[in-house]
Design a protein around this motif. Structure first.
Motif, mmCIF file in Angstrom:
data_model
loop_
_atom_site.group_PDB
_atom_site.id
_atom_site.type_symbol
_atom_site.label_atom_id
_atom_site.label_comp_id
_atom_site.label_asym_id
_atom_site.label_seq_id
_atom_site.Cartn_x
_atom_site.Cartn_y
_atom_site.Cartn_z
ATOM 1 N N ALA A 188 -4.693 -4.251 1.807
ATOM 2 C CA ALA A 188 -4.916 -5.520 2.527
ATOM 3 C C ALA A 188 -3.737 -5.833 3.448
ATOM 4 N N LEU A 189 -2.528 -5.542 2.990
ATOM 5 C CA LEU A 189 -1.354 -5.765 3.846
ATOM 6 C C LEU A 189 -1.384 -4.829 5.052
ATOM 7 N N ALA A 190 -1.764 -3.574 4.809
ATOM 8 C CA ALA A 190 -1.847 -2.614 5.922
ATOM 9 C C ALA A 190 -2.860 -3.095 6.961
ATOM 10 N N GLN A 191 -3.948 -3.710 6.494
ATOM 11 C CA GLN A 191 -4.987 -4.186 7.422
ATOM 12 C C GLN A 191 -4.481 -5.270 8.363
ATOM 13 N N VAL A 192 -3.458 -6.021 7.920
ATOM 14 C CA VAL A 192 -2.905 -7.044 8.815
ATOM 15 C C VAL A 192 -1.578 -6.577 9.423
ATOM 16 N N GLY A 193 -1.355 -5.271 9.386
ATOM 17 C CA GLY A 193 -0.221 -4.693 10.098
ATOM 18 C C GLY A 193 1.109 -4.815 9.394
ATOM 19 N N VAL A 194 1.061 -5.098 8.077
ATOM 20 C CA VAL A 194 2.314 -5.241 7.328
ATOM 21 C C VAL A 194 2.602 -3.942 6.576
ATOM 22 N N SER A 195 3.828 -3.511 6.683
ATOM 23 C CA SER A 195 4.238 -2.313 5.968
ATOM 24 C C SER A 195 4.498 -2.661 4.502
ATOM 25 N N ALA A 196 3.787 -1.995 3.600
ATOM 26 C CA ALA A 196 3.933 -2.283 2.174
ATOM 27 C C ALA A 196 4.470 -1.052 1.461
ATOM 28 N N ARG A 197 5.350 -1.304 0.514
ATOM 29 C CA ARG A 197 6.017 -0.222 -0.231
ATOM 30 C C ARG A 197 5.469 -0.249 -1.658
ATOM 31 N N PRO A 198 4.523 0.635 -2.014
ATOM 32 C CA PRO A 198 3.999 0.619 -3.387
ATOM 33 C C PRO A 198 5.008 1.174 -4.376
ATOM 34 N N LEU A 199 5.304 0.427 -5.415
ATOM 35 C CA LEU A 199 6.298 0.859 -6.403
ATOM 36 C C LEU A 199 5.656 0.938 -7.787
ATOM 37 N N GLY A 200 5.839 2.053 -8.452
ATOM 38 C CA GLY A 200 5.342 2.239 -9.817
ATOM 39 C C GLY A 200 6.486 2.123 -10.806
ATOM 40 N N ARG A 201 6.296 2.703 -11.997
ATOM 41 C CA ARG A 201 7.290 2.486 -13.058
ATOM 42 C C ARG A 201 8.640 3.129 -12.747
ATOM 43 N N SER A 202 8.642 4.200 -11.927
ATOM 44 C CA SER A 202 9.913 4.868 -11.652
ATOM 45 C C SER A 202 10.855 3.965 -10.844
ATOM 46 N N ALA A 203 10.307 2.959 -10.164
ATOM 47 C CA ALA A 203 11.169 2.035 -9.404
ATOM 48 C C ALA A 203 12.141 1.302 -10.321
ATOM 49 N N PHE A 204 11.774 1.203 -11.624
ATOM 50 C CA PHE A 204 12.617 0.454 -12.548
ATOM 51 C C PHE A 204 13.877 1.207 -12.950
ATOM 52 N N GLU A 205 13.980 2.494 -12.523
ATOM 53 C CA GLU A 205 15.223 3.226 -12.797
ATOM 54 C C GLU A 205 16.382 2.592 -12.029
ATOM 55 N N ASP A 206 16.113 2.075 -10.821
ATOM 56 C CA ASP A 206 17.112 1.323 -10.053
ATOM 57 C C ASP A 206 16.357 0.332 -9.177
ATOM 58 N N LEU A 207 15.992 -0.788 -9.793
ATOM 59 C CA LEU A 207 15.103 -1.723 -9.103
ATOM 60 C C LEU A 207 15.743 -2.389 -7.885
ATOM 61 N N PRO A 208 17.028 -2.812 -7.966
ATOM 62 C CA PRO A 208 17.616 -3.393 -6.750
ATOM 63 C C PRO A 208 17.560 -2.420 -5.576
ATOM 64 N N ALA A 209 17.802 -1.139 -5.837
ATOM 65 C CA ALA A 209 17.742 -0.149 -4.748
ATOM 66 C C ALA A 209 16.310 -0.027 -4.222
ATOM 67 N N ALA A 210 15.320 -0.075 -5.146
ATOM 68 C CA ALA A 210 13.919 0.057 -4.727
ATOM 69 C C ALA A 210 13.480 -1.129 -3.872
ATOM 70 N N LEU A 211 14.093 -2.292 -4.096
ATOM 71 C CA LEU A 211 13.707 -3.493 -3.350
ATOM 72 C C LEU A 211 14.533 -3.693 -2.079
ATOM 73 N N ALA A 212 15.584 -2.915 -1.926
ATOM 74 C CA ALA A 212 16.517 -3.136 -0.804
ATOM 75 C C ALA A 212 15.789 -3.092 0.535
ATOM 76 N N GLY A 213 16.086 -4.073 1.370
ATOM 77 C CA GLY A 213 15.523 -4.096 2.717
ATOM 78 C C GLY A 213 14.148 -4.737 2.817
ATOM 79 N N ALA A 214 13.544 -5.074 1.669
ATOM 80 C CA ALA A 214 12.224 -5.716 1.719
ATOM 81 C C ALA A 214 12.380 -7.183 2.135
#
Ligand SMILES: NC(=O)c1ccc[n+]([C@@H]2O[C@H](COP(=O)([O-])OP(=O)(O)OC[C@H]3O[C@@H](n4cnc5c(N)ncnc54)[C@H](OP(=O)(O)O)[C@@H]3O)[C@@H](O)[C@H]2O)c1
Length: 266
Positions: A19-45
Protein backbone atom coordinates in the motif's frame (compact mmCIF):
# COMPACT_ATOMS: atom_id res chain seq x y z
CA UNK A 1 9.61 9.42 2.60
CA UNK A 2 11.02 6.15 3.93
CA UNK A 3 9.02 3.92 6.31
CA UNK A 4 10.50 0.98 8.22
CA UNK A 5 7.81 -1.69 8.58
CA UNK A 6 8.47 -4.06 11.46
CA UNK A 7 6.76 -7.36 10.76
CA UNK A 8 6.98 -6.20 7.15
CA UNK A 9 7.78 -9.70 5.88
CA UNK A 10 4.52 -11.14 7.29
CA UNK A 11 0.95 -11.20 6.00
CA UNK A 12 -0.05 -7.80 7.37
CA UNK A 13 3.33 -6.23 6.73
CA UNK A 14 3.45 -7.25 3.07
CA UNK A 15 0.06 -5.59 2.54
CA UNK A 16 1.26 -2.40 4.24
CA UNK A 17 4.48 -2.33 2.22
CA UNK A 18 2.45 -2.76 -0.99
CA UNK A 19 0.00 0.00 0.00
CA UNK A 20 2.88 2.38 0.74
CA UNK A 21 4.50 1.53 -2.60
CA UNK A 22 1.20 2.36 -4.33
CA UNK A 23 1.39 5.91 -3.00
CA UNK A 24 5.05 6.25 -3.93
CA UNK A 25 6.51 5.73 -0.47
CA UNK A 26 9.62 3.66 -0.07
CA UNK A 27 9.01 1.01 2.60
CA UNK A 28 11.64 -1.13 4.28
CA UNK A 29 10.17 -4.53 5.30
CA UNK A 30 11.88 -5.82 8.45
CA UNK A 31 11.55 -9.33 9.86
CA UNK A 32 12.95 -10.91 13.01
CA UNK A 33 16.59 -10.53 11.95
CA UNK A 34 16.20 -6.73 12.26
CA UNK A 35 16.15 -7.25 16.03
CA UNK A 36 19.84 -8.22 15.99
CA UNK A 37 20.55 -4.46 15.75
CA UNK A 38 17.26 -2.62 15.67
CA UNK A 39 18.58 0.97 15.88
CA UNK A 40 20.75 0.25 12.83
CA UNK A 41 17.77 -1.31 11.01
CA UNK A 42 15.69 1.82 11.67
CA UNK A 43 18.43 4.33 10.85
CA UNK A 44 17.42 6.91 8.28
CA UNK A 45 13.71 6.05 8.35
CA UNK A 46 11.21 8.91 8.58
CA UNK A 47 8.69 6.70 10.38
CA UNK A 48 8.30 3.19 11.73
CA UNK A 49 5.18 1.08 11.48
CA UNK A 50 5.11 -1.57 14.21
CA UNK A 51 3.44 -4.94 13.68
CA UNK A 52 4.12 -7.55 16.34
CA UNK A 53 4.29 -11.26 15.47
CA UNK A 54 1.08 -13.21 16.06
CA UNK A 55 0.62 -14.32 19.69
CA UNK A 56 3.94 -12.88 20.83
CA UNK A 57 4.52 -14.13 24.40
CA UNK A 58 5.34 -10.59 25.61
CA UNK A 59 4.09 -7.96 23.17
CA UNK A 60 4.71 -5.05 25.59
CA UNK A 61 8.39 -6.06 25.77
CA UNK A 62 8.53 -6.33 21.96
CA UNK A 63 7.00 -2.85 21.57
CA UNK A 64 9.20 -1.39 24.34
CA UNK A 65 12.29 -2.58 22.47
CA UNK A 66 11.02 -0.91 19.29
CA UNK A 67 10.27 2.35 21.10
CA UNK A 68 13.78 2.42 22.57
CA UNK A 69 15.37 1.65 19.21
CA UNK A 70 13.27 4.29 17.44
CA UNK A 71 14.38 6.91 19.96
CA UNK A 72 18.02 5.84 19.57
CA UNK A 73 17.72 6.02 15.76
CA UNK A 74 16.03 9.45 15.95
CA UNK A 75 12.86 8.15 14.30
CA UNK A 76 10.14 10.14 16.05
CA UNK A 77 7.05 9.13 14.03
CA UNK A 78 5.53 5.75 14.87
CA UNK A 79 2.33 3.92 14.03
CA UNK A 80 1.32 0.82 15.98
CA UNK A 81 -0.80 -2.01 14.56
CA UNK A 82 -2.89 -3.05 17.57
CA UNK A 83 -6.27 -4.81 17.42
CA UNK A 84 -9.97 -4.03 17.90
CA UNK A 85 -11.04 -4.27 21.56
CA UNK A 86 -7.49 -4.54 22.90
CA UNK A 87 -8.62 -4.19 26.51
CA UNK A 88 -10.28 -7.59 26.81
CA UNK A 89 -8.75 -9.18 29.92
CA UNK A 90 -9.95 -12.68 29.00
CA UNK A 91 -7.90 -12.59 25.76
CA UNK A 92 -4.18 -12.45 26.71
CA UNK A 93 -2.94 -11.47 23.26
CA UNK A 94 -5.42 -8.58 23.12
CA UNK A 95 -4.46 -7.47 26.61
CA UNK A 96 -0.79 -7.46 25.59
CA UNK A 97 -1.66 -4.99 22.86
CA UNK A 98 -3.62 -2.82 25.33
CA UNK A 99 -0.54 -2.61 27.57
CA UNK A 100 1.67 -1.92 24.54
CA UNK A 101 -0.68 0.87 23.39
CA UNK A 102 -0.11 2.56 26.74
CA UNK A 103 3.67 2.36 26.21
CA UNK A 104 3.25 3.91 22.76
CA UNK A 105 1.12 6.77 24.12
CA UNK A 106 3.69 7.54 26.83
CA UNK A 107 6.71 7.18 24.51
CA UNK A 108 7.17 10.86 23.65
CA UNK A 109 7.13 9.92 19.96
CA UNK A 110 4.57 11.22 17.46
CA UNK A 111 2.30 8.18 17.50
CA UNK A 112 -0.91 6.84 15.98
CA UNK A 113 -2.59 3.60 17.09
CA UNK A 114 -4.55 1.47 14.63
CA UNK A 115 -7.02 -1.12 15.94
CA UNK A 116 -8.09 -3.41 13.09
CA UNK A 117 -10.82 -6.00 13.43
CA UNK A 118 -10.20 -9.57 12.22
CA UNK A 119 -9.41 -9.71 8.50
CA UNK A 120 -11.80 -11.20 5.94
CA UNK A 121 -8.65 -12.81 4.52
CA UNK A 122 -8.40 -15.11 7.58
CA UNK A 123 -11.14 -17.26 6.02
CA UNK A 124 -9.45 -17.63 2.65
CA UNK A 125 -7.43 -20.81 3.26
CA UNK A 126 -10.60 -22.68 4.30
CA UNK A 127 -12.70 -21.27 1.47
CA UNK A 128 -10.07 -21.75 -1.21
CA UNK A 129 -9.93 -25.47 -0.35
CA UNK A 130 -13.66 -26.19 -0.68
CA UNK A 131 -14.45 -28.97 -3.14
CA UNK A 132 -16.46 -28.27 -6.28
CA UNK A 133 -19.61 -29.79 -4.74
CA UNK A 134 -19.39 -27.34 -1.81
CA UNK A 135 -18.68 -27.89 1.85
CA UNK A 136 -18.33 -26.36 5.29
CA UNK A 137 -16.75 -23.27 6.73
CA UNK A 138 -15.94 -24.77 10.13
CA UNK A 139 -14.69 -22.59 13.00
CA UNK A 140 -14.26 -23.41 16.72
CA UNK A 141 -16.54 -20.55 17.83
CA UNK A 142 -20.06 -19.30 17.27
CA UNK A 143 -21.15 -18.69 13.68
CA UNK A 144 -23.89 -16.23 14.67
CA UNK A 145 -22.05 -13.55 16.68
CA UNK A 146 -21.17 -10.18 15.08
CA UNK A 147 -17.79 -9.23 13.65
CA UNK A 148 -16.68 -6.07 11.89
CA UNK A 149 -14.54 -8.14 9.52
CA UNK A 150 -12.24 -5.90 7.54
CA UNK A 151 -10.38 -6.21 4.25
CA UNK A 152 -6.63 -6.43 4.97
CA UNK A 153 -5.99 -4.33 1.85
CA UNK A 154 -8.26 -1.60 3.29
CA UNK A 155 -6.34 -1.73 6.58
CA UNK A 156 -3.10 -1.37 4.64
CA UNK A 157 -4.42 1.52 2.55
CA UNK A 158 -5.62 3.29 5.71
CA UNK A 159 -2.19 2.77 7.28
CA UNK A 160 -0.61 4.42 4.24
CA UNK A 161 -3.02 7.37 4.60
CA UNK A 162 -2.08 7.77 8.26
CA UNK A 163 1.63 7.69 7.45
CA UNK A 164 1.48 10.08 4.49
CA UNK A 165 -1.08 12.73 5.45
CA UNK A 166 -1.12 15.16 8.41
CA UNK A 167 -3.53 15.17 11.32
CA UNK A 168 -3.20 11.67 12.77
CA UNK A 169 -0.68 12.18 15.56
CA UNK A 170 -2.22 11.26 18.93
CA UNK A 171 -5.14 9.48 17.25
CA UNK A 172 -6.43 5.95 17.89
CA UNK A 173 -8.48 4.55 15.03
CA UNK A 174 -10.60 1.43 15.25
CA UNK A 175 -10.60 -0.11 11.76
CA UNK A 176 -13.73 -2.14 11.12
CA UNK A 177 -15.33 -3.20 7.86
CA UNK A 178 -18.46 -1.52 6.46
CA UNK A 179 -20.98 -3.82 8.17
CA UNK A 180 -21.26 -6.30 11.02
CA UNK A 181 -21.26 -9.86 9.72
CA UNK A 182 -21.39 -13.37 11.18
CA UNK A 183 -19.41 -16.41 10.08
CA UNK A 184 -22.72 -17.74 8.74
CA UNK A 185 -22.88 -14.56 6.65
CA UNK A 186 -19.35 -15.14 5.38
CA UNK A 187 -20.36 -18.66 4.33
CA UNK A 188 -23.40 -17.25 2.53
CA UNK A 189 -21.28 -14.68 0.69
CA UNK A 190 -18.76 -17.38 -0.23
CA UNK A 191 -21.54 -19.60 -1.59
CA UNK A 192 -22.63 -16.78 -3.91
CA UNK A 193 -19.09 -16.07 -5.09
CA UNK A 194 -18.09 -19.73 -5.53
CA UNK A 195 -21.51 -20.77 -6.86
CA UNK A 196 -21.60 -23.84 -4.62
CA UNK A 197 -23.18 -24.62 -1.23
CA UNK A 198 -21.17 -23.41 1.78
CA UNK A 199 -22.46 -24.11 5.29
CA UNK A 200 -21.03 -22.50 8.44
CA UNK A 201 -20.51 -24.86 11.38
CA UNK A 202 -19.20 -24.37 14.91
CA UNK A 203 -16.79 -27.13 15.87
CA UNK A 204 -15.90 -28.08 19.45
CA UNK A 205 -13.04 -25.79 20.57
CA UNK A 206 -11.81 -28.54 22.92
CA UNK A 207 -11.31 -30.79 19.89
CA UNK A 208 -9.49 -28.02 17.98
CA UNK A 209 -5.88 -29.12 17.52
CA UNK A 210 -4.07 -25.90 16.59
CA UNK A 211 -1.48 -27.67 14.44
CA UNK A 212 1.98 -26.13 14.67
CA UNK A 213 1.20 -24.07 17.77
CA UNK A 214 2.62 -24.56 21.24
CA UNK A 215 0.46 -25.10 24.34
CA UNK A 216 0.44 -21.41 25.35
CA UNK A 217 -0.57 -20.32 21.87
CA UNK A 218 -3.39 -22.91 21.78
CA UNK A 219 -4.62 -21.76 25.21
CA UNK A 220 -4.59 -18.11 24.13
CA UNK A 221 -6.54 -18.88 20.97
CA UNK A 222 -9.07 -20.97 22.93
CA UNK A 223 -9.60 -17.91 25.14
CA UNK A 224 -10.25 -15.91 21.98
CA UNK A 225 -12.71 -18.52 20.70
CA UNK A 226 -14.61 -18.34 24.02
CA UNK A 227 -14.79 -14.55 23.73
CA UNK A 228 -15.95 -14.84 20.09
CA UNK A 229 -18.58 -17.37 21.22
CA UNK A 230 -20.08 -14.85 23.60
CA UNK A 231 -19.43 -11.53 21.91
CA UNK A 232 -17.97 -11.84 18.41
CA UNK A 233 -15.71 -8.85 17.72
CA UNK A 234 -17.96 -5.97 16.70
CA UNK A 235 -16.50 -2.69 15.47
CA UNK A 236 -17.82 0.51 13.93
CA UNK A 237 -17.28 1.34 10.25
CA UNK A 238 -16.73 5.11 10.33
CA UNK A 239 -13.00 5.68 11.08
CA UNK A 240 -11.87 3.36 8.26
CA UNK A 241 -14.41 4.90 5.87
CA UNK A 242 -13.16 8.40 6.73
CA UNK A 243 -9.51 7.47 6.21
CA UNK A 244 -10.15 5.73 2.89
CA UNK A 245 -12.34 8.62 1.68
CA UNK A 246 -9.20 10.78 1.86
CA UNK A 247 -7.85 8.73 -1.07
CA UNK A 248 -11.16 8.34 -2.88
CA UNK A 249 -11.99 4.77 -1.91
CA UNK A 250 -14.55 3.05 0.29
CA UNK A 251 -14.19 0.01 2.58
CA UNK A 252 -14.90 -3.29 0.85
CA UNK A 253 -17.83 -5.43 2.00
CA UNK A 254 -17.04 -9.07 2.73
CA UNK A 255 -18.67 -10.26 -0.51
CA UNK A 256 -16.47 -7.93 -2.57
CA UNK A 257 -13.29 -9.11 -0.84
CA UNK A 258 -14.23 -12.74 -1.41
CA UNK A 259 -15.14 -12.05 -5.04
CA UNK A 260 -11.76 -10.36 -5.55
CA UNK A 261 -9.60 -13.00 -3.94
CA UNK A 262 -11.55 -16.18 -4.64
CA UNK A 263 -12.28 -15.33 -8.26
CA UNK A 264 -9.65 -17.72 -9.56
CA UNK A 265 -10.86 -20.67 -7.49
CA UNK A 266 -14.53 -20.90 -8.59
N1 LIG B 1 -5.16 -11.75 11.43
C1 LIG B 1 -6.00 -10.81 11.87
O1 LIG B 1 -7.21 -10.86 11.60
C2 LIG B 1 -5.47 -9.66 12.69
C3 LIG B 1 -6.34 -8.60 13.03
C4 LIG B 1 -5.83 -7.55 13.81
C5 LIG B 1 -4.51 -7.56 14.23
N2 LIG B 1 -3.70 -8.61 13.87
C6 LIG B 1 -2.30 -8.59 14.34
O2 LIG B 1 -1.46 -8.47 13.23
C7 LIG B 1 -0.14 -8.88 13.66
C8 LIG B 1 0.61 -9.56 12.53
O3 LIG B 1 -0.08 -10.67 12.08
P1 LIG B 1 0.39 -11.39 10.71
O4 LIG B 1 -0.60 -12.46 10.44
O5 LIG B 1 0.69 -10.37 9.66
O6 LIG B 1 1.76 -12.06 11.18
P2 LIG B 1 2.77 -12.97 10.36
O7 LIG B 1 2.33 -13.14 8.93
O8 LIG B 1 2.98 -14.19 11.17
O9 LIG B 1 4.11 -12.09 10.34
C9 LIG B 1 4.88 -11.99 11.47
C10 LIG B 1 5.99 -10.96 11.28
O10 LIG B 1 6.68 -10.83 12.53
C11 LIG B 1 8.06 -11.24 12.34
N3 LIG B 1 8.49 -12.03 13.51
C12 LIG B 1 8.17 -13.32 13.77
N4 LIG B 1 8.73 -13.69 14.93
C13 LIG B 1 9.41 -12.62 15.40
C14 LIG B 1 10.19 -12.38 16.56
N5 LIG B 1 10.38 -13.32 17.48
N6 LIG B 1 10.72 -11.15 16.73
C15 LIG B 1 10.54 -10.19 15.82
N7 LIG B 1 9.81 -10.34 14.69
C16 LIG B 1 9.25 -11.55 14.49
C17 LIG B 1 8.09 -12.05 11.08
O11 LIG B 1 9.40 -11.95 10.52
P3 LIG B 1 10.15 -13.20 9.78
O12 LIG B 1 9.72 -13.09 8.34
O13 LIG B 1 11.59 -12.91 9.97
O14 LIG B 1 9.66 -14.46 10.44
C18 LIG B 1 7.03 -11.35 10.23
O15 LIG B 1 7.54 -10.18 9.63
C19 LIG B 1 -0.34 -9.71 14.93
O16 LIG B 1 0.13 -8.97 16.03
C20 LIG B 1 -1.85 -9.88 15.02
O17 LIG B 1 -2.30 -9.95 16.35
C21 LIG B 1 -4.14 -9.64 13.11
Amino acid sequence: MNVAVLGGTGKTGRAVVAALAQVGVSARPLGRSAFEDLPAALAGADAVHVIAPNLHPDEPAYVASVLAAAAEANVDRLTYHSVASPYAPSMPHHLGKAVAEDLVRRSGLRWTVLQPCAYVQNFLPALADLPAEGGELAVPYAVDTPFGLVDLDDVAAATAVVLTTPGHEGATYELGGPALVTVAGVAGAAAEVLERPVRARRTDPDAWRGEGLDERERAWLRSMFAYYDDHGLPTGPLPLAALLAMVGRAPSPVADVLARVLAGTS
